[in-house]
Design an enzyme around this catalytic site. Sequence first.
Site, short mmCIF file in Angstrom:
data_model
loop_
_atom_site.label_atom_id
_atom_site.label_comp_id
_atom_site.label_asym_id
_atom_site.label_seq_id
_atom_site.Cartn_x
_atom_site.Cartn_y
_atom_site.Cartn_z
N HIS A 94 67.38 4.45 25.89
CA HIS A 94 68.55 5.00 26.58
C HIS A 94 68.27 6.40 27.12
O HIS A 94 68.72 6.75 28.22
CB HIS A 94 69.74 5.06 25.62
CG HIS A 94 70.34 3.73 25.31
ND1 HIS A 94 70.73 2.83 26.29
CD2 HIS A 94 70.62 3.12 24.12
CE1 HIS A 94 71.24 1.75 25.73
NE2 HIS A 94 71.16 1.89 24.42
N HIS A 128 64.59 1.92 20.64
CA HIS A 128 65.68 1.47 21.49
C HIS A 128 66.54 2.64 21.96
O HIS A 128 66.90 2.73 23.14
CB HIS A 128 66.55 0.47 20.73
CG HIS A 128 67.80 0.07 21.47
ND1 HIS A 128 67.81 -0.93 22.42
CD2 HIS A 128 69.07 0.55 21.40
CE1 HIS A 128 69.03 -1.05 22.90
NE2 HIS A 128 69.81 -0.16 22.30
N GLU A 129 66.88 3.53 21.04
CA GLU A 129 67.70 4.69 21.42
C GLU A 129 66.95 5.59 22.40
O GLU A 129 67.56 6.18 23.30
CB GLU A 129 68.14 5.47 20.19
CG GLU A 129 68.99 4.67 19.21
CD GLU A 129 70.15 3.94 19.86
OE1 GLU A 129 70.69 4.45 20.88
OE2 GLU A 129 70.53 2.86 19.38
N HIS A 154 68.45 7.60 31.00
CA HIS A 154 69.17 8.79 31.45
C HIS A 154 68.27 9.68 32.29
O HIS A 154 68.67 10.17 33.36
CB HIS A 154 69.70 9.55 30.23
CG HIS A 154 70.62 10.66 30.58
ND1 HIS A 154 70.79 11.76 29.76
CD2 HIS A 154 71.43 10.88 31.65
CE1 HIS A 154 71.66 12.58 30.31
NE2 HIS A 154 72.06 12.08 31.46
#
Length: 234
Positions: A109, A105-106, A113
């Site tokens: 991100h 999940h991280e 980006h």
Amino acid sequence: MFGYGYGWGFDWTYLLLVIGMLLSLGASAKMKSTFSVYQRRRSASGLTGAETARRILNAAGIFDVQIVPIEGSLTDHYDPGKKVVRLSRDVYGQTSLAAVGVAAHECGHAIQHARNYALLNLRSAIVPAANIGASISWPLFILGLLLSVEPLITLGILLFSLAVLFQLVTLPVEVNASSRALRMLETTGILSPDENRGARKVLTAAALTYVAALASSILQLLRLLILAGGRRRD
């Protein structure tokens, strides 16, 4: 209890705060219990959260993002300013389905980006204003009520609206990150289809905490509007 604009008596708008608090507590409990269940299930690949993150980032063609451990539990996050994925002790060196799911999940991100995802950029842009709004909106609002200064009341509402906007933008950003994570876990073969369903449950439970946070913020904003309206009628 004295209620602004309602005379001496029970201020029923406190019920809105209670509802928001119960939603947040329920979502948090659901997240912790789901994470606990899948924290005890080891992934067949044997990859740790850190190894999962590196494999996903490499597969996405992202080589300039660091992966580092961070203290605490469920403190995982991606720092777009420093291009760092920070993973908690329950994730960084663990091989559970929960650890793999959260790490992915991280990385979702980080992929957002790298792909210049518009909503992530918007969220990053409004963070300073949202933080200010969350910290000083209520003091300004209450001061405005006590002193009967209409501009302060209005300013308090507007500033708190920035915090609500932040929560509103955050929800789709988090859902999109989870969607990217699950897709990467599947395409890279890190998790089997059955294991992926477990990771999905962890990320769905995490998403509920953002739904609850948004609902709680909206209820608080509604309370501000009701209190302000009650004062104006007096």
